[in-house]
Design a protein around this motif. Sequence first.
Motif, PDB file in Angstrom:
ATOM      1  N   GLU A   7       0.830  -1.202   0.000  1.00 16.64           N
ATOM      2  CA  GLU A   7       0.000   0.000   0.000  1.00 16.64           C
ATOM      3  C   GLU A   7       0.869   1.258   0.000  1.00 16.64           C
ATOM      4  O   GLU A   7       0.575   2.220  -0.706  1.00 16.64           O
ATOM      5  CB  GLU A   7      -0.929  -0.008   1.209  1.00 16.64           C
ATOM      6  CG  GLU A   7      -2.059  -1.002   1.102  1.00 16.64           C
ATOM      7  CD  GLU A   7      -2.908  -1.032   2.364  1.00 16.64           C
ATOM      8  OE1 GLU A   7      -2.743  -0.151   3.231  1.00 16.64           O
ATOM      9  OE2 GLU A   7      -3.746  -1.940   2.464  1.00 16.64           O
ATOM     10  N   ASP A   8       1.923   1.223   0.776  1.00 13.43           N
ATOM     11  CA  ASP A   8       2.825   2.371   0.809  1.00 13.43           C
ATOM     12  C   ASP A   8       3.511   2.560  -0.534  1.00 13.43           C
ATOM     13  O   ASP A   8       3.647   3.687  -1.024  1.00 13.43           O
ATOM     14  CB  ASP A   8       3.877   2.204   1.909  1.00 13.43           C
ATOM     15  CG  ASP A   8       3.276   2.300   3.308  1.00 13.43           C
ATOM     16  OD1 ASP A   8       2.150   2.831   3.418  1.00 13.43           O
ATOM     17  OD2 ASP A   8       3.933   1.853   4.266  1.00 13.43           O
ATOM     18  N   GLU A   9       3.955   1.457  -1.114  1.00 14.59           N
ATOM     19  CA  GLU A   9       4.603   1.545  -2.426  1.00 14.59           C
ATOM     20  C   GLU A   9       3.619   2.038  -3.475  1.00 14.59           C
ATOM     21  O   GLU A   9       3.957   2.881  -4.311  1.00 14.59           O
ATOM     22  CB  GLU A   9       5.167   0.182  -2.826  1.00 14.59           C
ATOM     23  CG  GLU A   9       6.394  -0.239  -2.042  1.00 14.59           C
ATOM     24  CD  GLU A   9       6.864  -1.640  -2.393  1.00 14.59           C
ATOM     25  OE1 GLU A   9       6.301  -2.254  -3.321  1.00 14.59           O
ATOM     26  OE2 GLU A   9       7.796  -2.111  -1.735  1.00 14.59           O
ATOM     27  N   ILE A  10       2.409   1.510  -3.415  1.00 17.30           N
ATOM     28  CA  ILE A  10       1.386   1.953  -4.363  1.00 17.30           C
ATOM     29  C   ILE A  10       1.078   3.427  -4.152  1.00 17.30           C
ATOM     30  O   ILE A  10       0.981   4.204  -5.103  1.00 17.30           O
ATOM     31  CB  ILE A  10       0.109   1.095  -4.219  1.00 17.30           C
ATOM     32  CG1 ILE A  10       0.383  -0.318  -4.725  1.00 17.30           C
ATOM     33  CG2 ILE A  10      -1.051   1.717  -4.978  1.00 17.30           C
ATOM     34  CD1 ILE A  10      -0.715  -1.301  -4.425  1.00 17.30           C
ATOM     35  N   GLY A  11       0.966   3.832  -2.894  1.00 15.49           N
ATOM     36  CA  GLY A  11       0.709   5.244  -2.599  1.00 15.49           C
ATOM     37  C   GLY A  11       1.823   6.134  -3.111  1.00 15.49           C
ATOM     38  O   GLY A  11       1.574   7.194  -3.687  1.00 15.49           O
ATOM     39  N   ALA A  12       3.058   5.700  -2.913  1.00 11.45           N
ATOM     40  CA  ALA A  12       4.202   6.483  -3.394  1.00 11.45           C
ATOM     41  C   ALA A  12       4.212   6.553  -4.914  1.00 11.45           C
ATOM     42  O   ALA A  12       4.489   7.610  -5.501  1.00 11.45           O
ATOM     43  CB  ALA A  12       5.502   5.873  -2.880  1.00 11.45           C
ATOM     44  N   ALA A  13       3.889   5.424  -5.555  1.00 14.47           N
ATOM     45  CA  ALA A  13       3.856   5.413  -7.019  1.00 14.47           C
ATOM     46  C   ALA A  13       2.757   6.333  -7.544  1.00 14.47           C
ATOM     47  O   ALA A  13       2.960   7.074  -8.513  1.00 14.47           O
ATOM     48  CB  ALA A  13       3.646   3.990  -7.527  1.00 14.47           C
ATOM     49  N   VAL A  14       1.594   6.295  -6.896  1.00 12.40           N
ATOM     50  CA  VAL A  14       0.492   7.174  -7.301  1.00 12.40           C
ATOM     51  C   VAL A  14       0.881   8.628  -7.101  1.00 12.40           C
ATOM     52  O   VAL A  14       0.629   9.485  -7.960  1.00 12.40           O
ATOM     53  CB  VAL A  14      -0.797   6.818  -6.526  1.00 12.40           C
ATOM     54  CG1 VAL A  14      -1.868   7.880  -6.723  1.00 12.40           C
ATOM     55  CG2 VAL A  14      -1.321   5.458  -6.960  1.00 12.40           C
ATOM     56  N   ASP A  15       1.494   8.935  -5.967  1.00 12.83           N
ATOM     57  CA  ASP A  15       1.938  10.308  -5.713  1.00 12.83           C
ATOM     58  C   ASP A  15       2.937  10.771  -6.769  1.00 12.83           C
ATOM     59  O   ASP A  15       2.862  11.902  -7.256  1.00 12.83           O
ATOM     60  CB  ASP A  15       2.568  10.418  -4.320  1.00 12.83           C
ATOM     61  CG  ASP A  15       1.542  10.304  -3.208  1.00 12.83           C
ATOM     62  OD1 ASP A  15       0.329  10.449  -3.497  1.00 12.83           O
ATOM     63  OD2 ASP A  15       1.956  10.063  -2.048  1.00 12.83           O
ATOM     64  N   GLU A  71       3.247   9.623  -9.843  1.00 14.11           N
ATOM     65  CA  GLU A  71       2.518   9.801 -11.108  1.00 14.11           C
ATOM     66  C   GLU A  71       1.748  11.117 -11.109  1.00 14.11           C
ATOM     67  O   GLU A  71       1.735  11.832 -12.113  1.00 14.11           O
ATOM     68  CB  GLU A  71       1.551   8.632 -11.345  1.00 14.11           C
ATOM     69  CG  GLU A  71       2.221   7.344 -11.738  1.00 14.11           C
ATOM     70  CD  GLU A  71       2.908   7.433 -13.090  1.00 14.11           C
ATOM     71  OE1 GLU A  71       2.357   8.054 -14.019  1.00 14.11           O
ATOM     72  OE2 GLU A  71       4.022   6.883 -13.218  1.00 14.11           O
ATOM     73  N   MET A  72       1.125  11.442 -10.001  1.00 16.48           N
ATOM     74  CA  MET A  72       0.379  12.698  -9.903  1.00 16.48           C
ATOM     75  C   MET A  72       1.322  13.889 -10.017  1.00 16.48           C
ATOM     76  O   MET A  72       1.005  14.871 -10.693  1.00 16.48           O
ATOM     77  CB  MET A  72      -0.404  12.758  -8.585  1.00 16.48           C
ATOM     78  CG  MET A  72      -1.550  11.768  -8.507  1.00 16.48           C
ATOM     79  SD  MET A  72      -2.756  11.946  -9.831  1.00 16.48           S
ATOM     80  CE  MET A  72      -3.401  13.560  -9.491  1.00 16.48           C
ATOM     81  N   ASP A  73       2.480  13.809  -9.377  1.00 15.06           N
ATOM     82  CA  ASP A  73       3.470  14.880  -9.500  1.00 15.06           C
ATOM     83  C   ASP A  73       3.910  15.043 -10.951  1.00 15.06           C
ATOM     84  O   ASP A  73       4.036  16.169 -11.452  1.00 15.06           O
ATOM     85  CB  ASP A  73       4.686  14.604  -8.611  1.00 15.06           C
ATOM     86  CG  ASP A  73       4.369  14.733  -7.127  1.00 15.06           C
ATOM     87  OD1 ASP A  73       3.325  15.330  -6.790  1.00 15.06           O
ATOM     88  OD2 ASP A  73       5.172  14.230  -6.310  1.00 15.06           O
ATOM     89  N   ASP A  74       4.128  13.909 -11.626  1.00 13.89           N
ATOM     90  CA  ASP A  74       4.517  13.956 -13.041  1.00 13.89           C
ATOM     91  C   ASP A  74       3.412  14.580 -13.885  1.00 13.89           C
ATOM     92  O   ASP A  74       3.677  15.388 -14.780  1.00 13.89           O
ATOM     93  CB  ASP A  74       4.854  12.555 -13.561  1.00 13.89           C
ATOM     94  CG  ASP A  74       6.121  11.985 -12.947  1.00 13.89           C
ATOM     95  OD1 ASP A  74       6.887  12.755 -12.330  1.00 13.89           O
ATOM     96  OD2 ASP A  74       6.337  10.759 -13.084  1.00 13.89           O
TER      97      ASP A  74
END
Length: 99
Positions: free
Chosen positions: A29-37, A39-42
Amino acid sequence: MPKRFATVVKLTTVGAAFGLLAACATIDEDEIGAAVDQEMDDIYAEIEEVRGIAEEALRKAEDADAKAGDADEKAEEALRKAEENEEKIDRMFERTMQK
């Protein structure tokens, strides 16, 4: 006592398994959250880049429109002067023909 020891070992093993699964789920979940964050930053960075390009295009379009307006005014003035000169030439030709 050995039966009780076996039960404790079984419960400990099951508890450890659930603990590991929970830890893995949390990490995912943390990894997914970091990946989503990320992607959103990008995406936000790309949006800002596109916004900058659009603003520059708008400025250039406004400049082009202003220049086109100036060119239109100059063309109208040139046409007016050409018509005035044509009238002058016609009047001069008529005077010459009358003499």
